[in-house]
Scaffold this active site. Structure first.
Site, PDB file in Angstrom:
ATOM      1  N   PHE A 122       0.842  -1.183   0.000  1.00  0.00           N
ATOM      2  CA  PHE A 122       0.000   0.000   0.000  1.00  0.00           C
ATOM      3  C   PHE A 122       0.896   1.259   0.000  1.00  0.00           C
ATOM      4  O   PHE A 122       2.047   1.204   0.388  1.00  0.00           O
ATOM      5  CB  PHE A 122      -0.932  -0.018   1.220  1.00  0.00           C
ATOM      6  CG  PHE A 122      -1.895   1.122   1.199  1.00  0.00           C
ATOM      7  CD1 PHE A 122      -2.871   1.188   0.223  1.00  0.00           C
ATOM      8  CD2 PHE A 122      -1.802   2.158   2.117  1.00  0.00           C
ATOM      9  CE1 PHE A 122      -3.739   2.262   0.177  1.00  0.00           C
ATOM     10  CE2 PHE A 122      -2.673   3.233   2.071  1.00  0.00           C
ATOM     11  CZ  PHE A 122      -3.640   3.294   1.100  1.00  0.00           C
ATOM     12  N   ALA A 215      -4.706  -5.090   7.667  1.00  0.00           N
ATOM     13  CA  ALA A 215      -5.810  -4.120   7.705  1.00  0.00           C
ATOM     14  C   ALA A 215      -7.173  -4.775   7.452  1.00  0.00           C
ATOM     15  O   ALA A 215      -8.139  -4.495   8.147  1.00  0.00           O
ATOM     16  CB  ALA A 215      -5.569  -3.004   6.690  1.00  0.00           C
TER      17      ALA A 215
HETATM   18  C1  P71 Z   1      -7.421   3.504   2.247  1.00  0.00           C
HETATM   19  C2  P71 Z   1      -6.419   3.715   3.313  1.00  0.00           C
HETATM   20  C3  P71 Z   1      -6.341   5.055   3.946  1.00  0.00           C
HETATM   21  C4  P71 Z   1      -5.648   6.019   3.065  1.00  0.00           C
HETATM   22  C5  P71 Z   1      -4.286   6.177   3.214  1.00  0.00           C
HETATM   23  C6  P71 Z   1      -3.598   7.031   2.385  1.00  0.00           C
HETATM   24  C7  P71 Z   1      -4.273   7.732   1.391  1.00  0.00           C
HETATM   25  C8  P71 Z   1      -5.636   7.597   1.257  1.00  0.00           C
HETATM   26  C9  P71 Z   1      -6.316   6.724   2.103  1.00  0.00           C
HETATM   27  C10 P71 Z   1      -4.629   2.598   4.480  1.00  0.00           C
HETATM   28  C11 P71 Z   1      -3.818   1.442   4.619  1.00  0.00           C
HETATM   29  C12 P71 Z   1      -4.093   0.240   3.874  1.00  0.00           C
HETATM   30  C13 P71 Z   1      -3.241  -0.863   4.006  1.00  0.00           C
HETATM   31  C14 P71 Z   1      -3.486  -2.108   3.235  1.00  0.00           C
HETATM   32  C15 P71 Z   1      -1.887   0.337   5.553  1.00  0.00           C
HETATM   33  C16 P71 Z   1      -2.690   1.450   5.477  1.00  0.00           C
HETATM   34  C17 P71 Z   1      -2.352   2.638   6.311  1.00  0.00           C
HETATM   35  N1  P71 Z   1      -5.620   2.672   3.605  1.00  0.00           N
HETATM   36  N2  P71 Z   1      -2.167  -0.781   4.820  1.00  0.00           N
HETATM   37  O1  P71 Z   1      -7.387   2.424   1.628  1.00  0.00           O
HETATM   38  O2  P71 Z   1      -5.151   0.151   3.053  1.00  0.00           O
HETATM   39  O3  P71 Z   1      -3.170   2.669   7.422  1.00  0.00           O
HETATM   40  O4  P71 Z   1      -4.383   4.851   7.149  1.00  0.00           O
HETATM   41  O5  P71 Z   1      -4.351   3.601   9.340  1.00  0.00           O
HETATM   42  O6  P71 Z   1      -2.314   4.735   8.521  1.00  0.00           O
HETATM   43  O7  P71 Z   1      -8.263   4.378   2.023  1.00  0.00           O
HETATM   44  P1  P71 Z   1      -3.571   4.051   8.138  1.00  0.00           P
END
Ligand code: P71
Length: 455
Positions: A122, A215
């Site tokens: 990610f 996640a």
């Molecule tokens: C999602 C997000 C949140 C996000 C982050 C950055 C830009 C836009 C939206 C966050 C993830 C995720 C995976 C697989 C780690 C994180 C970070 N996803 N691993 O999909 O999908 O976690 O946001 O709690 O720091 O919208 P965090």
């Protein structure tokens, strides 16, 4: 027939649809970037499933009895007990969210110049790997990039690529393997148990530690139960324990499958010295080891959410809703990533708007049009999000996608029907949609703060 959700609604939050002229004004003021809209100007918000969950009565009651002690909070011990029960891991280090866990764990595990292999990291993960001077490597199966092709586990690691990579680069130059379940960047696509087991076997043979980006761990387990031979009769709890038995630890954004609005953690199976290092490093960035950047009430809600999410009826309704939206769209001929993932429908904006080239951002253009048409906010996952390479050229994304991300337990099928109808209406007049160019382009993470005009 799909069984309805195994819960009823006790609290509601009003949302409103602004008239079209108002939506036009607000979007103009936002520089045609849906990230710059006020949330209250959005009717149905499908920007992310992260931290947008509706908590249960059980979680809300936990909020009231959270223990706010700085050190030794009772709520921390509840979280620790939940992690032992759900994952069978001995140790947990709480963090404020997923990227906090990445920052702490990666500072310990990555030596400068080392590779970090994954199915598909990610964005924040990739950023943290680079900040620690590591090199992120994606080894997902090629089928992940063909949106029209059915593959039950498009998040799988290509085992041939994995073995060749290890042989070529040598294990000592590889910090660890990180399996993201489900694989967000490939479209919320699951990884099979067989694949996790094989990746783990290959890595262990080469003394490479295996971690999981957890996640959306429960959604991944549901897909294994639904699609993988020999797992139909296993419970989600059993499947989760087996998945995590093949890894040494995990990072987790609790904002997804822990069904909360904020939180994260590092889980460690049994390596006590790694746990002690993680606690030490965590103190500077996140806080004392028994709260890690969270309030006691947050720890309590996470502890309860981790157990709640294992309910197969909940998961069936949740993923069933994503499939429902996907089916409404694909029945109307709209190209989407097939099969749909666990948390979102990814519309293939490149195919939807073939007259708009990658550097005029078809995904962004479709997000703009969707908001104007309906007040629905979705998010581009494509060339705009990718940014530029060292020579300043746009990095062309492997797919130009528009992600319709569905928050957990928040919207009903009627909301999904409205979203589908809006996109279908746009599809009917797709040749009128125009590409975008920057009027302001931030140097990094440009998609958040960029401003656009129509080409
Ligand atoms: C999602 C997000 C949140 C996000 C982050 C950055 C830009 C836009 C939206 C966050 C993830 C995720 C995976 C697989 C780690 C994180 C970070 N996803 N691993 O999909 O999908 O976690 O946001 O709690 O720091 O919208 P965090």
């Amino acid at each position: 027939m799909r069984l309805p959700e195994p819960y009823r609604i006790k609290v509601v939050e009003p949302i409103r649809l602004l008239p079209r002229e108002e939506r036009e004004k607000r979007l103009e003021a936002a520089g045609l970037n849906v990230f710059a809209l006020k949330a209250e100007d959005v009717f149905i918000d499908l920007l992310t499933d992260s931290g947008t969950n509706a908590m249960s009565d059980n979680q809300w009651s936990g909020i009231m009895i959270g223990d706010e002690s700085y050190a030794g909070s009772r709520s921390f011990y509840h979280l620790e007990a939940a992690v032992k029960e759900v994952f069978e891991y001995n140790y947990v280090v709480p963090t404020h969210q997923g990227r906090g866990a990445e920052n702490t764990l990666f500072s310990i595990l990555i030596k400068p110049g080392q590779y970090v292999m994954g199915n598909m990291h990610f964005d924040t993960t990739e950023a943290h790997i680079r900040l620690k001077k590591g090199i992120p490597i994606n080894l997902v199966v090629d089928d992940a990039f063909d949106t029209s092709k059915y593959h039950p586990f498009k998040g799988n690691v290509d085992l041939g690529k994995l073995e060749r990579f290890i042989a070529e680069k040598k294990p000592e130059n590889i910090a660890f393997m990180l399996i993201t379940i489900t694989c967000n960047s490939a479209g919320g696509q699951p990884v099979s148990m067989e694949n996790i087991r094989e990746v783990s076997r290959i890595c262990r043979k080469n003394n490479i530690p295996v971690y999981i980006d957890a996640a959306r761990f429960a959604e991944n387990a549901y897909f294994i139960k639904a699609r993988e031979k020999d797992y139909a009769d296993k419970t989600i709890a059993e499947i989760v324990k087996e998945m995590f038995s093949y890894a040494d630890g995990f990072t987790m954004s609790a904002k997804k499958d822990a069904l909360v609005n904020i939180g994260g953690m590092i889980g460690i199976k049994d390596d006590e010295s790694l746990y002690n290092r993680a606690r030490e490093v965590n103190i500077t960035y996140e806080g004392f080891p028994t709260y890690g950047g969270l309030a006691g009430r947050d720890l309590e809600a996470v502890a309860r959410g981790l157990k709640e999410v294992l309910d197969v009826d909940y998961l069936r309704a949740r993923i069933g809703q994503v499939e429902y939206l996907g089916k409404l769209l694909s029945d109307a001929g709209i190209p989407i990533q097939t099969p749909v993932g666990g948390h979102a429908v990814f519309v293939d904006a490149g195919k939807f708007l073939p007259h708009i080239e990658a550097e005029e951002f078809p995904g962004e253009a479709l997000a703009v049009e969707l908001y104007l048409e309906s007040g629905v906010r979705a998010v581009e996952v494509g060339t705009c999000m990718m940014g530029r390479d060292a020579e300043g050229k746009n990095i062309i994304a492997p797919m130009e996608l528009l992600r319709l991300t569905i928050p957990r337990r928040v919207y009903t099928d009627n909301h999904m029907g409205y979203v589908a109808k809006s996109l279908i209406d746009i599809y009917g007049k797709r040749e009128t949609v125009r590409g975008l160019k920057f009027t302001y382009e931030p140097p990094i993470l440009r998609h958040f703060l960029a401003r656009f005009e129509r080409v």
